[in-house]
Design an enzyme around this catalytic site. Structure first.
Site, PDB file in Angstrom:
ATOM      1  N   CYS A 140       0.831  -1.214   0.000  1.00 55.54           N
ATOM      2  CA  CYS A 140       0.000   0.000   0.000  1.00 55.54           C
ATOM      3  C   CYS A 140       0.864   1.262   0.000  1.00 55.54           C
ATOM      4  CB  CYS A 140      -0.928  -0.011   1.209  1.00 55.54           C
ATOM      5  SG  CYS A 140      -0.119  -0.489   2.758  1.00 55.54           S
ATOM      6  N   HIS A 220      -2.504   5.464   6.439  1.00 61.40           N
ATOM      7  CA  HIS A 220      -1.122   5.925   6.605  1.00 61.40           C
ATOM      8  C   HIS A 220      -1.063   7.401   6.176  1.00 61.40           C
ATOM      9  CE1 HIS A 220       0.151   1.729   6.764  1.00 61.40           C
ATOM     10  NE2 HIS A 220      -0.241   1.495   5.524  1.00 61.40           N
TER      11      HIS A 220
HETATM   12  N1  LIG Z   1      -3.948  -5.265   5.062  1.00 58.70           N
HETATM   13  C1  LIG Z   1      -3.285  -4.322   4.443  1.00 58.70           C
HETATM   14  O1  LIG Z   1      -3.365  -3.182   4.863  1.00 58.70           O
HETATM   15  C2  LIG Z   1      -2.451  -4.633   3.237  1.00 58.70           C
HETATM   16  C3  LIG Z   1      -2.172  -3.605   2.335  1.00 58.70           C
HETATM   17  C4  LIG Z   1      -1.430  -3.876   1.179  1.00 58.70           C
HETATM   18  C5  LIG Z   1      -0.932  -5.142   0.996  1.00 58.70           C
HETATM   19  N2  LIG Z   1      -1.183  -6.128   1.904  1.00 58.70           N
HETATM   20  C6  LIG Z   1      -0.640  -7.454   1.648  1.00 58.70           C
HETATM   21  O2  LIG Z   1      -1.678  -8.287   1.144  1.00 58.70           O
HETATM   22  C7  LIG Z   1      -1.478  -9.638   1.569  1.00 58.70           C
HETATM   23  C8  LIG Z   1      -2.716 -10.104   2.304  1.00 58.70           C
HETATM   24  O3  LIG Z   1      -2.878  -9.303   3.449  1.00 58.70           O
HETATM   25  P1  LIG Z   1      -4.290  -9.174   4.178  1.00 58.70           P
HETATM   26  O4  LIG Z   1      -4.162  -8.031   5.105  1.00 58.70           O
HETATM   27  O5  LIG Z   1      -5.407  -9.190   3.195  1.00 58.70           O
HETATM   28  O6  LIG Z   1      -4.318 -10.539   5.015  1.00 58.70           O
HETATM   29  P2  LIG Z   1      -5.537 -11.123   5.852  1.00 58.70           P
HETATM   30  O7  LIG Z   1      -6.591 -10.094   6.068  1.00 58.70           O
HETATM   31  O8  LIG Z   1      -4.935 -11.792   7.039  1.00 58.70           O
HETATM   32  O9  LIG Z   1      -6.167 -12.226   4.875  1.00 58.70           O
HETATM   33  C9  LIG Z   1      -5.463 -13.371   4.514  1.00 58.70           C
HETATM   34  C10 LIG Z   1      -6.385 -14.401   3.888  1.00 58.70           C
HETATM   35  O10 LIG Z   1      -5.614 -15.542   3.570  1.00 58.70           O
HETATM   36  C11 LIG Z   1      -6.155 -16.708   4.252  1.00 58.70           C
HETATM   37  N3  LIG Z   1      -5.052 -17.540   4.779  1.00 58.70           N
HETATM   38  C12 LIG Z   1      -4.482 -17.478   5.958  1.00 58.70           C
HETATM   39  N4  LIG Z   1      -3.487 -18.372   6.089  1.00 58.70           N
HETATM   40  C13 LIG Z   1      -3.481 -19.021   4.981  1.00 58.70           C
HETATM   41  C14 LIG Z   1      -2.716 -20.071   4.522  1.00 58.70           C
HETATM   42  N5  LIG Z   1      -1.738 -20.626   5.244  1.00 58.70           N
HETATM   43  N6  LIG Z   1      -2.961 -20.490   3.288  1.00 58.70           N
HETATM   44  C15 LIG Z   1      -3.923 -19.934   2.543  1.00 58.70           C
HETATM   45  N7  LIG Z   1      -4.707 -18.928   2.960  1.00 58.70           N
HETATM   46  C16 LIG Z   1      -4.477 -18.474   4.157  1.00 58.70           C
HETATM   47  C17 LIG Z   1      -6.936 -16.161   5.383  1.00 58.70           C
HETATM   48  O11 LIG Z   1      -7.934 -17.096   5.718  1.00 58.70           O
HETATM   49  P3  LIG Z   1      -8.502 -17.190   7.206  1.00 58.70           P
HETATM   50  O12 LIG Z   1      -8.987 -15.827   7.546  1.00 58.70           O
HETATM   51  O13 LIG Z   1      -9.581 -18.150   7.069  1.00 58.70           O
HETATM   52  O14 LIG Z   1      -7.353 -17.615   8.055  1.00 58.70           O
HETATM   53  C18 LIG Z   1      -7.502 -14.881   4.785  1.00 58.70           C
HETATM   54  O15 LIG Z   1      -8.627 -15.184   4.013  1.00 58.70           O
HETATM   55  C19 LIG Z   1      -0.182  -9.610   2.383  1.00 58.70           C
HETATM   56  O16 LIG Z   1       0.906  -9.882   1.535  1.00 58.70           O
HETATM   57  C20 LIG Z   1      -0.114  -8.180   2.860  1.00 58.70           C
HETATM   58  O17 LIG Z   1       1.205  -7.770   3.197  1.00 58.70           O
HETATM   59  C21 LIG Z   1      -1.955  -5.904   2.993  1.00 58.70           C
END
Ligand SMILES: NC(=O)c1ccc[n+]([C@@H]2O[C@H](COP(=O)([O-])OP(=O)(O)OC[C@H]3O[C@@H](n4cnc5c(N)ncnc54)[C@H](OP(=O)(O)O)[C@@H]3O)[C@@H](O)[C@H]2O)c1
Length: 355
Positions: A140, A220
């Site tokens: 982000c 942010h």
């Molecule tokens: N959040 C932010 O602000 C943001 C911004 C930009 C980029 N990102 C990036 O985007 C990516 C995802 O982040 P997020 O914040 O969306 O994460 P998140 O909210 O924790 O979501 C992750 C998803 O993946 C699933 N998951 C968890 N463990 C897993 C596994 N071992 N195998 C397969 N699926 C699994 C989770 O399922 P369950 O919920 O059922 O466990 C959930 O559906 C990361 O690389 C992060 O750095 C995040």
């Protein structure tokens, strides 16, 4: 129609799924989910087919009334392309699965840059993804900085960029994260990882970044100083340049939007889904020029600014549209325009001229 599998349906995955659904040239084939929680129920209610990460959890899903369509392995096999939106680091574990099925994939910024051939930003380097099998949509913060720096680089050249990133402690659903009542240098060493990450998009750019974390879930905020190679005519010229960018929203003084809280309130009032703000939000009054030194402040909505970039990455990877074609379809289908903020000003100016 491009069949898109979304592996990981959390903060980023659920937003990207809805964005894919809004496109005329792609469809959500299904979403991969690990736990049978409220988010899984929400996905089922929206009509997405759910694929489970682990066969052993099928009964957990059935208990909440969801019949899984299969496993993530099947989702990858059946999809033309996968968005990997699993937590940081899990994407790297998933890459062999995508390779086995010869399914191209879009990873997220939490992964190391080495996971993909290209670290992607739709404004800066769309065409580099054309021959790639795997791309990584940068984080982000890096997305926000890339969008801001690209037009400056093109018009004036960037001699040096210095950015202080005041980062939200966690997302609204991350109840376990902090800080709770503190302001924490994070990392305390300089530069933070953000500068090198921006260099994955602009390899020759001279940039230093400093990071802090504060107790908010809103957005942010970046305090930016860029030394340009050539001096702009005046501040207005720079402002006009930035205002011409489709994913940069300049916030006018009269709007009274004085921080991330009012920005989010504005987004909710405007009917944005989940209060999302896909654009960089740049305070117009903060745009200040001192010779070749440009200063300004912008807010970045961490949960959503990468969403349009993921959509453009899908098209870049599959090579069926140019950058500007893709970006304009994405912008239009998502409704990326807070145009009324600017339109009001034009309207007022027109009225005054008429008077
Ligand atoms: N959040 C932010 O602000 C943001 C911004 C930009 C980029 N990102 C990036 O985007 C990516 C995802 O982040 P997020 O914040 O969306 O994460 P998140 O909210 O924790 O979501 C992750 C998803 O993946 C699933 N998951 C968890 N463990 C897993 C596994 N071992 N195998 C397969 N699926 C699994 C989770 O399922 P369950 O919920 O059922 O466990 C959930 O559906 C990361 O690389 C992060 O750095 C995040």
């Amino acid at each position: 129609m491009l069949r898109v599998g979304i592996n990981g349906y959390g903060t980023i995955g659920k937003r990207v799924a809805d964005a894919v659904r809004a496109q005329p040239d792609m469809a959500v084939h299904g979403v991969g989910k690990r736990s049978a929680d409220y988010v899984a129920i929400g996905a089922a209610e929206k009509g997405y087919d759910l694929y489970v990460t682990d066969q052993a959890s099928v009964d957990d899903f059935r208990e909440v009334g969801i019949e899984p369509a299969g496993t993530v392995d099947a989702l990858v096999a059946e999809s033309d392309v996968v968005i990997d939106a699993t937590p940081a680091g899990v994407g790297a574990d998933n890459r062999p699965l995508y390779e086995r099925h010869e399914t191209p994939a879009v990873f997220q910024g939490g992964e190391d840059a080495t996971i993909a051939e290209v670290s992607f930003n739709a404004r800066a380097n769309y065409d580099e993804a054309e021959d790639a099998e795997y791309v990584r949509v940068v984080s982000c913060n890096t997305t926000g900085l890339s969008r801001f720096l690209a037009p400056l680089q093109e018009h004036y050249g960037v001699e040096k960029a210095r950015v202080t990133l005041v980062r939200r402690g966690g997302d609204p659903n991350q109840t376990g994260r902090g800080p709770i009542n503190d302001a924490v240098p994070d990392p305390v060493s300089i530069p933070s990882h953000h500068g090198p990450d921006v260099q994955t998009v602009f390899p020759a750019l001279d940039i230093d970044t400093i990071g802090l974390k504060v107790p908010t879930t809103m957005m942010h905020v970046h305090a930016i100083n860029v030394t340009l190679e050539t001096e702009p005519a005046d501040e207005t010229q720079v402002r006009d340049l930035l205002q011409g960018e489709d994913r940069l929203l300049t916030i006018p003084e009269y709007s009274d939007i004085d921080g991330a809280g009012t920005l989010k309130d504005f987004a909710l009032d405007a009917g944005r889904p989940r209060g999302d703000i896909w654009e960089n939000c740049l305070w117009e009054e903060s745009i200040t020029l001192r010779g070749r030194d440009l200063y300004c402040m912008q807010a970045i909505h961490q949960e959503s600014d990468v969403v349009p970039e993921n959509i453009d990455a899908l098209r870049a990877l599959t090579g069926h549209l140019t950058a500007s074609e893709s970006r304009s379809i994405t912008n239009e289908t998502l409704g990326i325009s807070f145009g009324r903020l600017r339109d009001r000003k034009d309207l007022t100016a027109d009225r005054q001229t008429a008077d």
